[in-house]
Design a protein around this motif. Sequence first.
Motif, PDB file in Angstrom:
ATOM      1  N   VAL A 271      17.061  15.010   1.343  1.00  0.00           N
ATOM      2  CA  VAL A 271      17.906  16.191   1.166  1.00  0.00           C
ATOM      3  C   VAL A 271      17.606  17.178   2.284  1.00  0.00           C
ATOM      4  O   VAL A 271      16.443  17.426   2.614  1.00  0.00           O
ATOM      5  CB  VAL A 271      17.652  16.860  -0.207  1.00  0.00           C
ATOM      6  N   PHE A 272      18.667  17.730   2.871  1.00  0.00           N
ATOM      7  CA  PHE A 272      18.536  18.788   3.875  1.00  0.00           C
ATOM      8  C   PHE A 272      19.330  19.976   3.359  1.00  0.00           C
ATOM      9  O   PHE A 272      20.560  19.950   3.311  1.00  0.00           O
ATOM     10  CB  PHE A 272      19.093  18.305   5.220  1.00  0.00           C
TER      11      PHE A 272
ATOM     12  N   VAL B 204       6.289  16.508  10.402  1.00  0.00           N
ATOM     13  CA  VAL B 204       6.773  15.620  11.457  1.00  0.00           C
ATOM     14  C   VAL B 204       8.216  15.193  11.208  1.00  0.00           C
ATOM     15  O   VAL B 204       8.986  14.960  12.147  1.00  0.00           O
ATOM     16  CB  VAL B 204       5.862  14.375  11.582  1.00  0.00           C
ATOM     17  N   TYR B 205       8.592  15.105   9.935  1.00  0.00           N
ATOM     18  CA  TYR B 205       9.947  14.647   9.625  1.00  0.00           C
ATOM     19  C   TYR B 205      11.004  15.722   9.921  1.00  0.00           C
ATOM     20  O   TYR B 205      12.195  15.414  10.021  1.00  0.00           O
ATOM     21  CB  TYR B 205      10.051  14.213   8.157  1.00  0.00           C
ATOM     22  N   GLY B 206      10.576  16.957  10.124  1.00  0.00           N
ATOM     23  CA  GLY B 206      11.511  18.055  10.321  1.00  0.00           C
ATOM     24  C   GLY B 206      12.500  17.865  11.457  1.00  0.00           C
ATOM     25  O   GLY B 206      13.722  17.950  11.255  1.00  0.00           O
ATOM     26  N   PRO B 207      12.015  17.624  12.688  1.00  0.00           N
ATOM     27  CA  PRO B 207      12.971  17.459  13.790  1.00  0.00           C
ATOM     28  C   PRO B 207      13.869  16.239  13.625  1.00  0.00           C
ATOM     29  O   PRO B 207      15.013  16.249  14.080  1.00  0.00           O
ATOM     30  CB  PRO B 207      12.070  17.334  15.033  1.00  0.00           C
ATOM     31  N   ILE B 208      13.374  15.203  12.971  1.00  0.00           N
ATOM     32  CA  ILE B 208      14.200  14.018  12.700  1.00  0.00           C
ATOM     33  C   ILE B 208      15.353  14.398  11.780  1.00  0.00           C
ATOM     34  O   ILE B 208      16.520  14.085  12.044  1.00  0.00           O
ATOM     35  CB  ILE B 208      13.346  12.900  12.053  1.00  0.00           C
ATOM     36  N   GLU B 209      15.012  15.096  10.698  1.00  0.00           N
ATOM     37  CA  GLU B 209      16.023  15.492   9.720  1.00  0.00           C
ATOM     38  C   GLU B 209      17.029  16.471  10.334  1.00  0.00           C
ATOM     39  O   GLU B 209      18.228  16.403  10.050  1.00  0.00           O
ATOM     40  CB  GLU B 209      15.341  16.109   8.498  1.00  0.00           C
ATOM     41  N   LEU B 210      16.543  17.374  11.192  1.00  0.00           N
ATOM     42  CA  LEU B 210      17.446  18.321  11.848  1.00  0.00           C
ATOM     43  C   LEU B 210      18.475  17.585  12.710  1.00  0.00           C
ATOM     44  O   LEU B 210      19.662  17.917  12.691  1.00  0.00           O
ATOM     45  CB  LEU B 210      16.648  19.301  12.715  1.00  0.00           C
ATOM     46  N   MET B 211      18.019  16.587  13.446  1.00  0.00           N
ATOM     47  CA  MET B 211      18.929  15.834  14.312  1.00  0.00           C
ATOM     48  C   MET B 211      19.915  14.995  13.505  1.00  0.00           C
ATOM     49  O   MET B 211      21.057  14.791  13.915  1.00  0.00           O
ATOM     50  CB  MET B 211      18.119  14.917  15.251  1.00  0.00           C
TER      51      MET B 211
ATOM     52  N   GLN C 183      20.779  15.446   9.975  1.00  0.00           N
ATOM     53  CA  GLN C 183      21.599  16.136   8.983  1.00  0.00           C
ATOM     54  C   GLN C 183      21.871  17.597   9.312  1.00  0.00           C
ATOM     55  O   GLN C 183      22.569  18.276   8.552  1.00  0.00           O
ATOM     56  CB  GLN C 183      20.920  16.059   7.597  1.00  0.00           C
ATOM     57  N   GLY C 184      21.335  18.071  10.429  1.00  0.00           N
ATOM     58  CA  GLY C 184      21.468  19.489  10.736  1.00  0.00           C
ATOM     59  C   GLY C 184      22.554  19.842  11.736  1.00  0.00           C
ATOM     60  O   GLY C 184      22.551  20.956  12.277  1.00  0.00           O
ATOM     61  N   VAL C 185      23.493  18.925  11.977  1.00  0.00           N
ATOM     62  CA  VAL C 185      24.541  19.170  12.975  1.00  0.00           C
ATOM     63  C   VAL C 185      25.330  20.438  12.640  1.00  0.00           C
ATOM     64  O   VAL C 185      25.583  21.281  13.507  1.00  0.00           O
ATOM     65  CB  VAL C 185      25.495  17.960  13.075  1.00  0.00           C
ATOM     66  N   ASP C 186      25.699  20.587  11.368  1.00  0.00           N
ATOM     67  CA  ASP C 186      26.455  21.777  10.956  1.00  0.00           C
ATOM     68  C   ASP C 186      25.641  23.048  11.176  1.00  0.00           C
ATOM     69  O   ASP C 186      26.174  24.077  11.607  1.00  0.00           O
ATOM     70  CB  ASP C 186      26.872  21.680   9.482  1.00  0.00           C
ATOM     71  N   TYR C 187      24.343  22.976  10.872  1.00  0.00           N
ATOM     72  CA  TYR C 187      23.487  24.146  11.067  1.00  0.00           C
ATOM     73  C   TYR C 187      23.453  24.543  12.546  1.00  0.00           C
ATOM     74  O   TYR C 187      23.575  25.719  12.884  1.00  0.00           O
ATOM     75  CB  TYR C 187      22.060  23.858  10.571  1.00  0.00           C
ATOM     76  N   LEU C 188      23.306  23.553  13.422  1.00  0.00           N
ATOM     77  CA  LEU C 188      23.245  23.836  14.856  1.00  0.00           C
ATOM     78  C   LEU C 188      24.560  24.431  15.341  1.00  0.00           C
ATOM     79  O   LEU C 188      24.563  25.368  16.157  1.00  0.00           O
ATOM     80  CB  LEU C 188      22.918  22.558  15.629  1.00  0.00           C
ATOM     81  N   GLN C 189      25.671  23.921  14.851  1.00  0.00           N
ATOM     82  CA  GLN C 189      26.979  24.443  15.255  1.00  0.00           C
ATOM     83  C   GLN C 189      27.182  25.871  14.759  1.00  0.00           C
ATOM     84  O   GLN C 189      27.624  26.746  15.509  1.00  0.00           O
ATOM     85  CB  GLN C 189      28.095  23.537  14.718  1.00  0.00           C
TER      86      GLN C 189
END
Length: 442
Positions: free
Chosen positions: A27-28, A391-398, A400-406
């Motif tokens: 879950v993100f 450690v899993y943070g940057p993986i999850e961001l890449m 499932q975090g596309v919307d967050y980055l946008q």
Amino acid sequence: MKQQSIDVNALKVQFPLIERLQNEQYVFWVNPKKTTEKQIFEQVSMEMVRDAEKRLQRFSSYIMEVFPLTKFSNGLIESDVIEIPSMKKLIEGRRGFDIPGKLMLKCDHSLPIAGSIKARGGIYEVLSHAEKLAIHAGLLTEQDDYAKINSKAFKDFFSNYKIAVGSTGNLGLSIGIISAQLGFQVTVHMSVEAKEWKKELLREKGVEVIEYASDYSVAVTQGRLLAEQDANCHFIDDENSLDLFLGYAVAALRLENQLRELKIKVDEEHPLFVYLPCGVGGGPGGVAYGIKQIYGEHVHIFFGEPFASPCMLLGMMTGLHDEISVHDIGLSNQTEADGLAVGRPSKFAGTIMESIISGCYTVDDSFLYRSLKGMYEQENIFMEPSAHAGVYGPIELMMQGVDYLQQNQLQNKMDQATHLIWSTGGDLVPRELRQQYLQSDI
């Protein structure tokens, strides 16, 4: 802590991610209440954090005397920030995508004295309490050289007082070690998740360990009740302590200096992402508060929690904080990440985090072990399983975090980004247990 009947089905309608939590899926969650403005809180301020830093500086001569390993840092309890390029390559190779920017590690797994992030808050609160007692008794002034505390007179004085805490392990270690060194009578109430080696190490230091067959919340509650019956006993409350929070927040002041020395920019074109393993929330909460106050909208902070124990995510997402437990949605709270095995979050930390953190994510125990092996093989760094939730943070961001980055206009800035994984424990893990972790097939 309030108790109420939870209508899980009604909550699931409002918060569909609960079903994924129940099924122990990744879950993100993005925090909708995060603001770009620096917040002012009634409970805590950066002035209080700077005061805590001064207190730790006063104690540095004492710390150097009784813990010689801190001489290299002049008695400060601090860890390095390093780049981990080999681990980055391993992750990218396994995942099949790049993590743009630098991948860094804040090495709190090697913090002096207690070998975990808990050395920050736990040791700070004990020192703060000791200082108040000694000054009130006329034994100490803030102008003194605190090395004088390393004496029989002070140990005899502190032996009249007690310290107690409830813990899954690392907080108990940090508090037990420093309290026993000062001369306090110490009791650590250990929950069922606590590793045996941590209990044994505490007993070797002369600490009384009371074991519980129940989880963290029960150990804390029982410890608090017993402490309330003794006027000379100071209970360190991981769920509600301001002093713990301040001790953790001091890390942000140190981090600012370290990033400056490493010539790492944090500004509009150079975003900073910080990933913190989260249990009850006080440790990551304190660190997050300090970092956000320094870097404002240019920092993006995420908490990582195990599938079985996503208490902060659940509490913040629903707004119920400590009024809801992972047990309420059918989760076991049983995880190999002992420091994160907390069923009910801190309301104190959670309410402050509402405007600060960018979100939370969940991680599977099996990843923690794969990451543990990878970090050791690639970087020759050993971190206990809990620490690898970061450690899993940057993986999850890449992933499932596309919307967050946008939504935050970050897509075109990621090549200049810094990803900082906040390691949390590992240095005191016994050699034979390290081998078991490294050979585990979980």
